[in-house]
Design an enzyme around this catalytic site. Structure first.
Site, PDB file in Angstrom:
ATOM      1  N   GLY A 136       0.772  -1.232   0.000  1.00 50.02           N
ATOM      2  CA  GLY A 136       0.000   0.000   0.000  1.00 50.02           C
ATOM      3  C   GLY A 136       0.804   1.282   0.000  1.00 50.02           C
TER       4      GLY A 136
ATOM      5  CE1 TYR B 184     -10.089   2.171  -7.884  1.00 54.74           C
ATOM      6  CE2 TYR B 184      -8.149   2.474  -9.250  1.00 54.74           C
ATOM      7  CZ  TYR B 184      -9.022   1.645  -8.594  1.00 54.74           C
ATOM      8  OH  TYR B 184      -8.830   0.298  -8.638  1.00 54.74           O
TER       9      TYR B 184
ATOM     10  CE1 TYR C 254      -2.907  -2.959  -8.377  1.00 50.92           C
ATOM     11  CE2 TYR C 254      -1.659  -1.050  -7.609  1.00 50.92           C
ATOM     12  CZ  TYR C 254      -2.107  -2.337  -7.417  1.00 50.92           C
ATOM     13  OH  TYR C 254      -1.775  -3.019  -6.276  1.00 50.92           O
TER      14      TYR C 254
ATOM     15  CD  GLU D 273       1.052  -9.447   0.778  1.00 51.49           C
ATOM     16  OE1 GLU D 273       0.995 -10.668   0.899  1.00 51.49           O
ATOM     17  OE2 GLU D 273       0.034  -8.714   0.779  1.00 51.49           O
ATOM     18  N   PRO D 274       4.617  -4.746  -1.209  1.00 54.56           N
ATOM     19  CG  PRO D 274       6.779  -3.939  -1.605  1.00 54.56           C
ATOM     20  CD  PRO D 274       6.007  -4.958  -0.794  1.00 54.56           C
ATOM     21  N   GLY D 275       3.313  -3.281  -4.176  1.00 51.01           N
ATOM     22  CA  GLY D 275       3.106  -3.490  -5.609  1.00 51.01           C
ATOM     23  C   GLY D 275       3.391  -2.190  -6.337  1.00 51.01           C
TER      24      GLY D 275
ATOM     25  CB  CYS E  86     -17.905   5.571 -27.493  1.00 52.94           C
ATOM     26  SG  CYS E  86     -17.436   5.523 -29.197  1.00 52.94           S
ATOM     27  CD  GLU E  87     -17.400   5.469 -20.722  1.00 50.28           C
ATOM     28  OE1 GLU E  87     -17.682   4.342 -21.133  1.00 50.28           O
ATOM     29  OE2 GLU E  87     -17.530   5.838 -19.537  1.00 50.28           O
TER      30      GLU E  87
HETATM   31  N1  LLP Z   1      -1.296  -6.986  -0.691  1.00 50.45           N
HETATM   32  C1  LLP Z   1      -2.628  -7.156  -0.783  1.00 50.45           C
HETATM   33  C2  LLP Z   1      -3.281  -8.190   0.000  1.00 50.45           C
HETATM   34  C3  LLP Z   1      -3.371  -6.312  -1.613  1.00 50.45           C
HETATM   35  O1  LLP Z   1      -4.688  -6.465  -1.686  1.00 50.45           O
HETATM   36  C4  LLP Z   1      -2.709  -5.306  -2.358  1.00 50.45           C
HETATM   37  C5  LLP Z   1      -3.464  -4.426  -3.249  1.00 50.45           C
HETATM   38  C6  LLP Z   1      -1.318  -5.191  -2.246  1.00 50.45           C
HETATM   39  C7  LLP Z   1      -0.644  -6.050  -1.388  1.00 50.45           C
HETATM   40  C8  LLP Z   1      -0.522  -4.177  -3.009  1.00 50.45           C
HETATM   41  O2  LLP Z   1      -0.895  -2.868  -2.770  1.00 50.45           O
HETATM   42  P1  LLP Z   1       0.023  -1.697  -3.368  1.00 50.45           P
HETATM   43  O3  LLP Z   1       1.343  -1.747  -2.679  1.00 50.45           O
HETATM   44  O4  LLP Z   1       0.173  -1.929  -4.844  1.00 50.45           O
HETATM   45  O5  LLP Z   1      -0.756  -0.465  -3.085  1.00 50.45           O
HETATM   46  N2  LLP Z   1      -6.341  -0.969  -8.457  1.00 50.45           N
HETATM   47  C9  LLP Z   1      -6.055  -0.019  -7.385  1.00 50.45           C
HETATM   48  C10 LLP Z   1      -5.234  -0.654  -6.314  1.00 50.45           C
HETATM   49  C11 LLP Z   1      -5.868  -1.888  -5.748  1.00 50.45           C
HETATM   50  C12 LLP Z   1      -4.990  -2.530  -4.735  1.00 50.45           C
HETATM   51  C13 LLP Z   1      -5.547  -3.821  -4.303  1.00 50.45           C
HETATM   52  N3  LLP Z   1      -4.713  -4.546  -3.394  1.00 50.45           N
HETATM   53  C14 LLP Z   1      -5.391   1.188  -7.958  1.00 50.45           C
HETATM   54  O6  LLP Z   1      -5.200   1.250  -9.172  1.00 50.45           O
HETATM   55  O7  LLP Z   1      -5.065   2.132  -7.233  1.00 50.45           O
END
Ligand code: LLP
Length: 471
Positions: free
Chosen positions: A281, A372, A429, A324-326, A399-400
Site C-alpha cells: 500500500g 478512482y 495498475y 507486499e508492495p506493488g 465513446c464516453e
Molecule cells: N497486498 C494485498 C493483500 C493487496 O490487496 C494489495 C493491493 C497489495 C498487497 C498491493 O498494494 P500496493 O502496494 O500496490 O498499493 N487498483 C487499485 C489498487 C488496488 C490494490 C488492491 N490490493 C489502484 O489502481 O489504485
C-alpha cells in the site's frame, strides 16, 4: 445549489500545472533513467522515445527495467537491514504484489532482485510459475479462490495460502488432505484500519469483502479452525490496510492489532505464530504535487520500530515480518506513450478555455482516472517547446466523456496532431487493469534498458480479438 456547483464542491479542481521534468530521483515522478536529450525529446533506459514510437507504435507501456529492478532491490535491502536479528528482530521478506503489474519477465526480475511474489489468482500464479519463481516463494491471495486455484497452489507448493473466510479453511484442509500435503496458511485479518486515497482501494475497514474481522471475533475463530486441522500449518496473520498510503500511521494501529492477536493466541494455545504480514500500500507520486512518498528505508524503519515496541509491550518474541508492495515497485518505473490526434478548444462556464488533447489510447489502457478520479500529468515526449502553457485535458478515443487520461495539466500551446505525449507513473495498475473496451487492442509492454528495447508483451491486434469471437 446547482448540480454543477455541487459537483465542483465535492471535487475541487486542482490548478493545471506543467509536469515536473525528469530528474533521476527515485522519489520523483519519472523513471530514474528518464532524461531530456539535447534536442528536447525524452529518453528512458537510453532509448529515445521517438525511436521507440517509430519502431513499435503507440500507445505503448514503457518500463524502465533498471528502475523497476532497483526499486525491488531497495525494498529487499531496506527490510533485511531494518529487521535484522542484530536489531532485535526476526528478519523480513518482501513479496512483490503482482496485481500491480505482472509479466513473465517482471516476475523474473523481482525474484532475481531478492523478492518473493504475491499472486491473487490462478492466472497470476501461472505467470509466476512460467517465470520460474519457485512455489515456496509465492503467496496466494483471494477472497474467492476456486478449488482449481487452491489445487494449483498446493501442486506448486506455494509458501502460503492466505485464507480469507471460514469456509475456505475447511476447503484448503480437504484439498491438502486429498493431495497428501500439509498446506501453509496465513489468516487474513481485518483490523478496522482504513487507509489510502480512495474508498474503493481501502480494504481493512469492516464493511467490505476482505478478511476476517478482529473486532467481531472472526479472526480468532479462523485461527482456532486452522489449528484444529492437522493438514494445515498456521504460518501467521496477514493485514493489508489499503493502497496509495503516504502517511504510515495506519500501519502502526494495524500492526499492533495483529501482533496483539498473535500474543493472545500464544497465551491461550501455547502456539506462537512465526510470521506476520503487514501488506502493501505504499504510495507514489502521480503528478508531483503530492507530498513526498515514504522511501523504502523509511517504511522499513518505521515498521521495524512498531514491531519492536509492540512485541516488547506484549512480552512476545517478534515474528518474522513480510510486506507486499506493488505500486511502489512498479508504478514509477513505467510510463505510457501516446500520439496526439485531435486538438480542440472548449469554452468553460467561467469564461476560460480548456484545450482537449485526444490521444490514441485512453480508459482501455488506464482506467484509474475514470474509476478512482486518479490524477496524472503529461509532458511532450518528442520535442521541447517554448510555447506558453495552456490549460489542457488529455482524453482518450473511447465513446464516453469520462474517458480522461489526465484531467488537469498545462501543456505547451503548440501541442499538435502527431506530437508524442508521455504520462508518467503508469507502471502499476495500468496494464494490469487494461481492457478491450470498444474493441481496442491492448498496447504492448516495452522494456527499455541500456539503449535497447525488449518487447515483453506484444501489441494485441484486432485479429487477436476476433480469434476469441466464435461468431
Ligand atoms: N497486498 C494485498 C493483500 C493487496 O490487496 C494489495 C493491493 C497489495 C498487497 C498491493 O498494494 P500496493 O502496494 O500496490 O498499493 N487498483 C487499485 C489498487 C488496488 C490494490 C488492491 N490490493 C489502484 O489502481 O489504485
Amino acid at each position: 445549489m446547482t448540480a454543477t456547483a455541487a459537483a465542483s464542491a465535492v471535487v475541487p479542481e486542482p490548478a493545471a500545472a506543467v509536469a515536473p521534468e525528469p530528474d533521476g530521483a527515485p522519489d520523483g515522478l519519472w523513471p530514474t533513467t528518464a532524461r531530456r536529450t539535447a534536442d528536447g525529446s525524452l529518453a528512458v533506459g537510453g532509448v529515445d522515445l521517438r525511436d521507440l514510437a517509430r519502431e513499435h507504435g503507440t500507445p505503448a507501456y514503457v518500463v524502465d527495467e533498471a528502475d523497476l529492478r532497483g526499486r525491488a532491490r531497495t525494498f529487499a535491502d531496506a527490510f533485511a537491514a531494518a529487521f535484522a536479528p542484530d536489531r532485535g528482530l526476526a528478519g523480513a521478506e518482501v513479496y512483490y504484489a503482482g496485481k500491480a503489474f505482472l509479466t513473465v519477465a517482471v516476475a523474473g526480475w523481482v525474484h532475481e532482485e531478492g523478492l518473493r511474489l504475491d499472486v491473487a489468482t490462478g492466472g497470476e500464479l501461472a505467470v509466476a510459475v512460467r517465470a520460474g519463481v519457485p512455489g515456496p516463494a509465492l503467496a496466494l491471495h483471494g477472497n474467492n479462490k476456486s478449488d482449481a486455484e487452491l489445487r494449483a497452489a498446493l501442486t506448486h507448493r506455494v509458501g502460503r495460502v492466505v485464507v480469507d473466510s471460514l469456509p475456505e479453511i475447511g476447503r484448503v484442509a480437504d484439498l491438502a488432505a486429498a493431495a497428501g500435503v500439509r498446506a501453509p496458511v496465513m489468516v487474513r485479518v481485518t483490523t478496522g484500519v482504513h487507509a489510502g486515497g480512495h474508498e474503493f482501494i481501502a480494504t481493512a475497514h469492516e464493511d467490505q469483502k476482505f478478511g476476517l474481522s478482529l473486532a467481531a471475533g472472526a479472526a480468532a475463530e479462523a485461527v482456532a479452525a486452522v489449528l484444529a486441522r492437522p493438514e494445515l500449518e498456521l504460518v501467521g496473520l496477514h493485514s493489508h490496510i489499503g493502497s496509495q498510503i503516504l502517511d504510515l500511521a495506519g500501519f502502526e494501529v494495524a500492526a499492533r492489532a495483529v501482533l496483539g492477536l498473535r500474543a493472545q493466541v500464544a497465551e491461550q494455545t501455547g502456539y506462537l505464530m512465526p510470521e506476520v504480514d503487514l501488506g502493501g500500500g505504499y504510495g507514489i507520486r502521480y503528478t508531483g504535487a503530492e507530498s513526498a512518498p515514504p522511501t523504502p528505508a523509511r517504511v522499513a524503519t518505521a515498521l521495524a520500530d512498531v514491531v519492536r515496541r509492540a512485541c516488547a509491550d506484549l512480552g512476545t518474541p517478534p515474528p518474522r515480518v513480510s510486506v507486499e508492495p506493488g505500486r511502489a515497485v512498479a508504478g514509477p518505473a513505467g510510463l505510457t506513450l501516446y500520439t496526439v490526434g485531435t486538438v480542440k478548444d472548449v469554452r468553460l462556464d467561467d469564461g476560460g478555455a480548456r484545450r482537449y488533447v485526444s490521444v490514441d489510447g485512453g480508459m482501455s489502457d488506464n482506467i484509474r482516472p475514470a474509476l478512482y478520479g486518479a490524477e496524472y500529468t503529461a509532458a511532450l515526449a518528442g520535442r521541447a517547446s517554448a510555447a506558453d502553457p495552456v490549460t489542457a485535458r488529455v482524453v482518450g478515443k473511447h465513446c464516453e466523456s469520462g474517458d480522461v487520461v489526465v484531467r488537469h495539466v498545462a501543456l505547451p500551446a503548440d501541442v499538435a496532431d502527431g506530437d508524442l505525449l508521455a504520462v508518467p507513473a503508469t507502471g502499476a495498475y495500468g496494464r494490469s487493469m487494461a481492457s478491450n473496451y470498444n474493441a481496442m487492442p491492448r498496447p504492448p509492454v516495452l522494456a527499455v534498458r541500456d539503449g535497447r528495447v525488449r518487447v515483453l508483451v506484444r501489441r494485441e491486434t484486432v485479429e487477436d480479438l476476433l480469434a476469441l469471437d466464435l461468431g
